[in-house]
Scaffold this motif. Sequence first.
Motif, short mmCIF file in Angstrom:
data_model
loop_
_atom_site.label_atom_id
_atom_site.label_comp_id
_atom_site.label_asym_id
_atom_site.label_seq_id
_atom_site.Cartn_x
_atom_site.Cartn_y
_atom_site.Cartn_z
N ALA A 89 0.81 -1.21 0.00
CA ALA A 89 0.00 0.00 0.00
C ALA A 89 0.85 1.26 0.00
O ALA A 89 0.46 2.29 -0.57
N SER A 90 2.03 1.21 0.61
CA SER A 90 2.83 2.42 0.75
C SER A 90 3.34 2.97 -0.58
O SER A 90 3.56 4.17 -0.72
N THR A 91 3.50 2.09 -1.57
CA THR A 91 4.01 2.54 -2.87
C THR A 91 2.91 2.64 -3.93
O THR A 91 3.19 3.02 -5.06
N GLN A 92 1.69 2.31 -3.55
CA GLN A 92 0.60 2.27 -4.53
C GLN A 92 -0.55 3.21 -4.16
O GLN A 92 -1.66 3.06 -4.65
N LYS A 93 -0.28 4.20 -3.31
CA LYS A 93 -1.37 5.02 -2.78
C LYS A 93 -2.18 5.72 -3.86
O LYS A 93 -3.41 5.76 -3.79
N ASP A 94 -1.50 6.26 -4.85
CA ASP A 94 -2.23 6.99 -5.90
C ASP A 94 -3.13 6.06 -6.70
O ASP A 94 -4.28 6.41 -7.01
N ARG A 95 -2.62 4.88 -7.03
CA ARG A 95 -3.43 3.92 -7.79
C ARG A 95 -4.60 3.42 -6.96
O ARG A 95 -5.73 3.29 -7.45
N ILE A 96 -4.34 3.13 -5.69
CA ILE A 96 -5.41 2.65 -4.80
C ILE A 96 -6.50 3.70 -4.68
O ILE A 96 -7.70 3.41 -4.81
#
Length: 219
Positions: A89-96
């Motif tokens: 989640a820490s590196t995918q925040k924008d996509r999430i």
Amino acid sequence: NPKDPRPLTNLGNALIKLDHIQRAFECHEKAAELGGDTDATLRFNLATSLEAIGQVQAAVAQYEAVLKLDPLCSSAHINLALALQDLDASTQKDRIAYHLETAVELIPNDLDAWLNLGDFRLESVDDNTMSIRALDAFEKACKTKEGQFSPEAYLGKASALSQLNQIQAAIDAAKHSIRLAAAQQHPSHPDEESATLIAAKNLLRDLLFELRDNLSSSA
């Protein structure tokens, strides 16, 4: 018809209900192969099966394939966001955030869609702005048809209010969550408290301690 994927899909769905996850995955995999690259439903079934057997990265690829075929599939947006959270989640925040926000645009009256967005925003808090956005999501969850009876929605609201230091409002929301959760306890197991009820009680206790400390310091 040996080239018809529907019998395999039906069998896979039945096996999932029986908790035969590996066999269900094999059925959905074969069905997707028969259906080719143009059937979003078959790809979605394969994605959920992959997730169920722990192949989250492969599931992400299939959810992405579903959305290329059907960009308006709200379930694929939600499932993809949750799978990305499981991965990192820490590196995918924008996509999430994009997929969860798209989901609530597509299904604005869906309780779970707002809860997922609220939970994500709550966990991503780095300033008051995100806490405010989390509160907005939980308030919208509470306003859905199912949300007015959802202890999870009011627990989320209480948590967001707490982060914003709106202690009395948070206490009121936590109490309402407790009332709803208690009313939904299974009558045959009245002493087995749900995770939501326990969390709401713990939050309420912490809020009451904080309120007492605030009153003491201002006295």
